[in-house]
Every structure is written in C-alpha cells, then in structure tokens.
Design an enzyme around this catalytic site. Structure first.
Site, short mmCIF file in Angstrom:
data_model
loop_
_atom_site.label_atom_id
_atom_site.label_comp_id
_atom_site.label_asym_id
_atom_site.label_seq_id
_atom_site.Cartn_x
_atom_site.Cartn_y
_atom_site.Cartn_z
N GLY A 1 -0.22 5.16 5.46
CA GLY A 1 0.48 3.93 6.29
C GLY A 1 1.87 3.54 5.38
O GLY A 1 3.00 3.48 5.93
N VAL B 1 -1.95 -6.84 -4.91
CA VAL B 1 -1.61 -8.07 -4.21
C VAL B 1 -2.84 -8.88 -3.90
O VAL B 1 -3.84 -8.46 -3.50
CB VAL B 1 -0.98 -7.56 -2.65
N ASP C 1 -6.17 2.24 8.29
CA ASP C 1 -7.30 2.01 8.15
C ASP C 1 -7.86 0.60 8.18
O ASP C 1 -8.89 0.17 8.44
CB ASP C 1 -7.82 2.45 6.90
N GLU D 1 -17.60 18.10 3.40
CA GLU D 1 -17.03 18.86 2.53
C GLU D 1 -17.34 18.82 0.94
O GLU D 1 -17.41 20.03 0.50
CB GLU D 1 -15.84 18.40 2.58
N GLY E 1 0.82 -1.25 -0.09
CA GLY E 1 0.10 0.01 -0.07
C GLY E 1 0.97 1.18 -0.12
O GLY E 1 1.93 1.17 0.62
N SER E 2 0.37 2.27 -0.82
CA SER E 2 1.19 3.55 -0.86
C SER E 2 0.38 4.54 -0.27
O SER E 2 0.58 5.75 -0.92
CB SER E 2 1.62 3.99 -2.34
N ALA F 1 -5.64 10.16 8.89
CA ALA F 1 -4.27 9.73 8.50
C ALA F 1 -3.36 9.84 9.69
O ALA F 1 -2.38 8.93 9.57
CB ALA F 1 -3.82 11.20 7.74
N GLN F 2 -3.58 10.47 10.83
CA GLN F 2 -2.63 10.25 11.77
C GLN F 2 -2.37 8.86 12.35
O GLN F 2 -1.35 8.27 12.87
CB GLN F 2 -3.06 11.05 13.21
C1 LIG Z 1 -12.30 11.59 0.88
C2 LIG Z 1 -11.63 11.35 2.31
C3 LIG Z 1 -11.24 12.43 2.89
C4 LIG Z 1 -10.50 12.02 4.08
N1 LIG Z 1 -10.10 13.20 4.82
C5 LIG Z 1 -9.45 12.98 5.77
C6 LIG Z 1 -8.99 14.04 6.92
O1 LIG Z 1 -9.24 15.49 6.74
N2 LIG Z 1 -8.12 13.93 7.90
C7 LIG Z 1 -7.61 12.54 8.02
O2 LIG Z 1 -7.02 12.49 9.11
N3 LIG Z 1 -7.99 11.39 7.45
C8 LIG Z 1 -9.12 11.86 6.38
N4 LIG Z 1 -9.19 10.76 5.58
C9 LIG Z 1 -8.95 9.33 6.04
C10 LIG Z 1 -7.26 9.20 5.78
O3 LIG Z 1 -7.25 9.40 3.99
C11 LIG Z 1 -7.23 7.51 5.80
O4 LIG Z 1 -7.23 7.12 7.17
C12 LIG Z 1 -5.62 7.24 5.46
O5 LIG Z 1 -5.58 7.49 4.03
C13 LIG Z 1 -5.43 5.80 5.86
O6 LIG Z 1 -4.23 5.46 5.37
P1 LIG Z 1 -3.86 3.92 4.84
O7 LIG Z 1 -2.41 4.09 4.51
O8 LIG Z 1 -4.27 2.88 5.87
O9 LIG Z 1 -4.76 3.67 3.55
P2 LIG Z 1 -4.87 4.43 2.45
O10 LIG Z 1 -4.58 5.81 2.33
O11 LIG Z 1 -6.24 4.26 1.98
O12 LIG Z 1 -3.96 3.60 1.27
C14 LIG Z 1 -4.34 2.21 0.91
C15 LIG Z 1 -3.17 1.72 -0.06
O13 LIG Z 1 -3.25 0.46 -0.19
C16 LIG Z 1 -3.28 0.12 -1.79
N5 LIG Z 1 -3.84 -1.40 -1.91
C17 LIG Z 1 -5.10 -1.39 -1.55
N6 LIG Z 1 -5.33 -2.79 -2.04
C18 LIG Z 1 -4.36 -3.25 -2.45
C19 LIG Z 1 -3.84 -4.37 -2.77
N7 LIG Z 1 -4.66 -5.43 -2.90
N8 LIG Z 1 -2.75 -4.56 -3.33
C20 LIG Z 1 -1.88 -3.57 -3.35
N9 LIG Z 1 -2.10 -2.21 -2.88
C21 LIG Z 1 -3.09 -2.12 -2.34
C22 LIG Z 1 -3.85 1.40 -2.51
O14 LIG Z 1 -3.74 1.57 -3.73
C23 LIG Z 1 -3.39 2.43 -1.22
O15 LIG Z 1 -1.99 2.95 -2.07
C24 LIG Z 1 -10.04 10.92 4.40
C25 LIG Z 1 -10.13 9.64 3.72
C26 LIG Z 1 -11.17 9.96 2.46
C27 LIG Z 1 -11.48 8.80 1.52
#
Ligand SMILES: Cc1cc2nc3c(=O)[nH]c(=O)nc-3n(C[C@H](O)[C@H](O)[C@H](O)COP(=O)(O)OP(=O)(O)OC[C@H]3O[C@@H](n4cnc5c(N)ncnc54)[C@H](O)[C@@H]3O)c2cc1C
Length: 482
Positions: free
Chosen positions: A21, A85, A319, A180, A17-18, A330-331
């Site tokens: 996290g 994946v 997440d 928003e 995942g990019s 994000a945090q």
């Molecule tokens: C519209 C929106 C607004 C938001 N606003 C806020 C905000 O204002 N403040 C805040 O703190 N948080 C906000 N969030 C939440 C925040 O963006 C997430 O909590 C955060 O992105 C989680 O990070 P992550 O790395 O767990 O997952 P993600 O950022 O979702 O990244 C998941 C990654 O995994 C990859 N992936 C998924 N499945 C596979 C697979 N099978 N194989 C390979 N790669 C895969 C994806 O391509 C992606 O790169 C918002 C979310 C959304 C959708």
C-alpha cells in the site's frame, strides 16, 4: 507568525507504512504537485509473498526486501522517515513517530494509512513464544534458524523420543502461507538435507499441517483445496483437518478434534499461520472519526472512497481496510493505494472535489498459492486449475511484482539452484536469530524480566558475537528456545 512572510508550503501527504500500500501510494504520487513523507517502522519494502522462501533457505532477505529509501531515491518530492507511528491527531493534523527514544511530529494535509496486519493468536499471545508467525523479515529468519536448528538437535539427541520431537514440524493454519511453508519444509527434508547428517535421515521428518476448519485453502474453494491437499499428501505432509490448536508450549501443541477430544503432538518446531489482526492505528483513527467502526480483526470499515467518516483527507488502504469483496492480498493494497493517490492528485490539481469522487472499485485479478516446486493452484475469474502451468504463472507474476532489476536476476538464479538442483543458497542461520525476539520482548517487559535477560545476555550475547553470522545454530540454541 507575526511580521514575517509565511511561505506557503505544498500540500503534504503523509504515507504510513512501506508495504504494498505505502510503496504504490508513493509511486503514484511521484510527479504530483505535493510533498510526500513516507513513515514506516521498517526500513524496507517487504515482499511478504516470498517470506516462506527466506524461512526455508531459498532466498536471502535482500531479494525480497529492498531498502525503501533506495527504491524511492528518484522521487524528489518524497522524504522517507524511519519510525514507528505512535499517534495520529486528526484535529491537529499531525503524525507522531518514534525512532528509538526520539519523537518526530509531522504535519499532514492528507494521510494514506497502510500499516497492514499482524499475526493473530486469537487472544493467546503467549503461543507466540513457541510458535512464531511469518509476517516480517525477523520472523522468517527466526523460523529458518528454528527449522534448521531442529535438525541439528535431532542429530545429537540422546533418545529416540527426543529425536522424534526434533524431527516433527507443526504448521498451524492451512491457508496459502501454511500450505507453502509445509510444502517447503517437506522439500527441505526430502531433497536439500538428504545425506547431510550421520545419525538421522532428514527424510524421516514429520511435517504436520493443522487446520481448525474442514478444508485446506478454504478461501480458494473445494476444487483447488483438494488439489493442494493431494499434492501435499503425496509429498508426505500429514494434513489434519478440524483440528483446533488449544495450547502451545516448548515441547509441542495440544489439539482439540471435532469430537471434542484433546491430544498432544510432541514437536520442537512450530509455526503459526492462522489468522491476522490489523494494525492498532486503524482503531486509533476510527475513534477520532464521525462514527467509523472497525471489524473483529481491527480492520477499518471505510467509506466507498476508502476514507473515514468526516475526514475525506484520511485514506485507509490495504490489509488495514475492510471493504466487502476485497481480500487481504497484495492487489487489494496496490489498487486501494493507487485509488487514494489519484484522488489526492486530482483534488490538488483542482480537477475534482471530495464530493465528486467515484467509489473505489476492486478489480479481482485472481489468487494463487504454491504447494511445492513445479506445483501451484491458481484461480483467475471462473477458471480454477493446479499443477505446472499454475506454478509457471505464479513464477512469472511474482518476478513481475518483485521490486528492482537486481532482485529479479538474483531470484531467478536462486530458483534455478533450488528448483532444478537440490541445493539452496541461503542456509545460514545463527543462534541470535532464535533468541533475539524473545530477548527484546523481555527487555520491553517488566523490570524483573529485564534484569533476568540482561544477566542472561551478558554471557550469551558475547558467545553469539563470537560465533559469527554464517553458522548453523548450535544444538543448545534450539533446545532452550523451542
Ligand atoms: C507470509 C505471507 C504470504 C502472502 N502471500 C501472498 C500472495 O501470495 N499473494 C498476495 O496477493 N498476497 C499475499 N500476502 C498478503 C499481502 O502480502 C498483503 O495483503 C499486503 O502485504 C498488504 O499490504 P499493506 O501495505 O496493507 O500491508 P503490509 O505489506 O503488511 O505493510 C505494512 C507496513 O506498515 C508498516 N507499519 C506497521 N505498523 C506501523 C507503525 N505503527 N508505524 C509505522 N509503520 C508501520 C510496516 O513496517 C510495513 O511496512 C501474503 C502475506 C503474508 C504475510
């Protein structure tokens, strides 16, 4: 291997995942004595919090989604692999990813799994056809084309009834994303598009925010919820609480009210921002563990060190993890990934063993949501406030976390244009943005669908190719799509 000397390789960390996290895991492993392989199905690091600004024409995708490969260019211990994946084998210590028809198998010593979550339609996946969510760049571009396409359709509508339907925008879910988005559609109609049409007045657009629960921004508490609600209502957004969406079709939505009665809202453009479902890879690794479970949303109920039972080398962050008190923000992802990277570094350096890990501790830095230009709500510790100051804090924090100097400069410029003036710099949209997702889904569906789509695409793809990339969608685009 027999006879030959086996070269000992370094400890290999596979980061999946990019998003927040994945990227922060790589950043914290930059100078560690490990090899890192980042595998992601998207080639960019997506800054999801600003997706709604792409959907409403303020920012371009480049500002919020830099190429991961370029961001990590100077991480000499890191390789980036594009691919989805499809399998993780904890016993064999391999990860299988797929790019088009090519499978790649990568061996690992440790994994940091950060594949996040998707939109959830609570078992009604067919709603997605008419009410896309907002999780990816594709989603945001599709929404932009649907929103702008609806105004185009309204301009050429033959009857008042049709015109009203195209001028009605329904946002499902009054969490931060829904708030928003509803605010931005209202500002688009009331500021940017004013004077651009001859048969319609964009200010007549209805923006309806539907929420199944009894409050706006429920997780942020009643005070901030009511500040946001008042501001949205002042902008003309119609907020309907205790309104459960029970059906969605091309022409509108069916809503069930608290008293059990059902009603229809005719609306061409619908957006879904209600609920999330974690990546299925969480369940895949949990099933191979010594008893780790997933919660109802598919998030992995991790151990105090963010690993799964029996596998101290498999971290689940962001997440995708379920940790009491850690929100899907994000945090949570940044802090979880940083923690995991630190444990791996310390153990590879021989400074600690998995048994000596201190549990993950989440530091709550607060949360916020924008409602409109110059107005946001903000919660820091016990402090809750809304208005201009909250908006300024939002602005500075979002700029701080945007990746790359160029993105920040361009974003500031686009914000000046949009917030101080009336214009927005990214109002391009094409027919393909509306149709591509549905066409690809059909292509991946059954043979009959595929035949149908191939036949359809024969003509439409050629037309879309001719139309170029910088045009507003033709009126016919929205009609059949929404
Ligand atoms: C519209 C929106 C607004 C938001 N606003 C806020 C905000 O204002 N403040 C805040 O703190 N948080 C906000 N969030 C939440 C925040 O963006 C997430 O909590 C955060 O992105 C989680 O990070 P992550 O790395 O767990 O997952 P993600 O950022 O979702 O990244 C998941 C990654 O995994 C990859 N992936 C998924 N499945 C596979 C697979 N099978 N194989 C390979 N790669 C895969 C994806 O391509 C992606 O790169 C918002 C979310 C959304 C959708």
């Amino acid at each position: 291997m027999t006879g030959a000397a086996v070269e000992k390789r370094r400890h290999r960390v596979v980061v999946i995942g990019s998003g927040f996290g994945g990227l922060f895991a790589c950043k914290h492993l930059k100078n560690a004595d490990v090899d890192v392989v980042l595998i992601s199905k998207t080639s960019t690091h997506l800054f999801q919090p600003l997706l709604y600004q792409v959907a409403t024409g303020i920012l371009s995708t480049g500002e919020i989604a830099p190429a991961t490969r370029i961001v990590l260019r100077k991480h000499h211990n890191t390789q980036v692999i594009l691919g989805e994946v499809t399998h993780i084998d904890l016993a064999a210590k391999t990860v299988t990813s797929r790019l088009l028809n090519e499978d790649t198998v990568t061996e690992f010593d440790s994994i940091i799994l950060a594949t996040g979550a998707q939109q959830s339609y609570f078992g009604n996946d067919r709603f997605a056809t008419y009410a896309p969510g907002m999780k990816t760049i594709d989603d945001a571009l599709e929404l932009r084309a649907r929103i702008l396409g609806s105004f185009e359709e309204a301009e050429v509508a033959k009857t008042q009834e049709e015109r009203d339907r195209f001028m009605t925008f329904v946002v499902v879910g009054a969490g931060p994303t829904g708030v928003e988005l509803a605010g931005q559609i209202a500002e688009l109609a009331d500021r940017t598009l004013v004077g651009c049409f001859r048969n319609i007045d964009p200010r007549d657009a209805r923006v309806i925010l539907l929420e199944g629960a009894g409050a706006v921004l429920a997780p942020m508490g009643p005070k901030l919820g009511s500040i946001a609600q008042r501001r949205l209502e002042k902008m003309g957004v119609e907020i309907q609480l205790n309104a459960m969406v029970t059906d969605v079709d091309a022409r509108g939505v069916v809503v069930k009210d608290k008293d059990g009665s059902q009603r229809r809202i005719e609306a061409a453009c619908k957006v879904w921002s209600a609920g999330v479902q974690a990546s299925s890879l969480g369940k895949l690794v949990a099933q191979q563990s010594d008893g780790t479970e997933v919660d109802r949303a598919g998030r992995v109920i991790v151990e105090p060190d963010l690993t799964i039972k029996g596998h101290p080398n498999v971290f689940v962050v962001g997440d995708l993890m379920s940790v009491p008190g850690v929100p899907g923000q994000a945090q949570g992802a940044i802090q979880g990934a940083t923690y995991a990277a630190k444990q791996i570094k310390a153990e590879v350096a021989g400074k600690q063993t998995p048994e000596q890990r201190k549990p993950f501790h989440y530091f709550n830095k607060g949360s916020m949501a924008t409602v409109s230009r110059f107005s946001a709500v903000c919660q820091i510790g016990k402090l809750e406030f809304g208005g201009f100051l909250a908006w300024l804090i939002w602005l500075v924090l979002h700029l701080y976390y945007l990746i790359g100097y160029r993105s920040r400069v361009v974003t500031v410029f686009q914000w000046f244009v949009a917030f101080l003036g009336r214009n927005r710099g990214q109002m391009a949209a094409t027919e393909q943005w509306v149709f591509a997702r549905l066409a690809m889904e059909a292509m991946n569906g059954n043979e009959e669908d595929r035949r149908e789509v191939r036949g359809e695409l024969g003509e439409n793809a050629a037309d879309a190719g001719k139309s170029g990339a910088n045009q507003t969608p033709s009126p016919s685009a929205g009609r059949s799509a929404v």
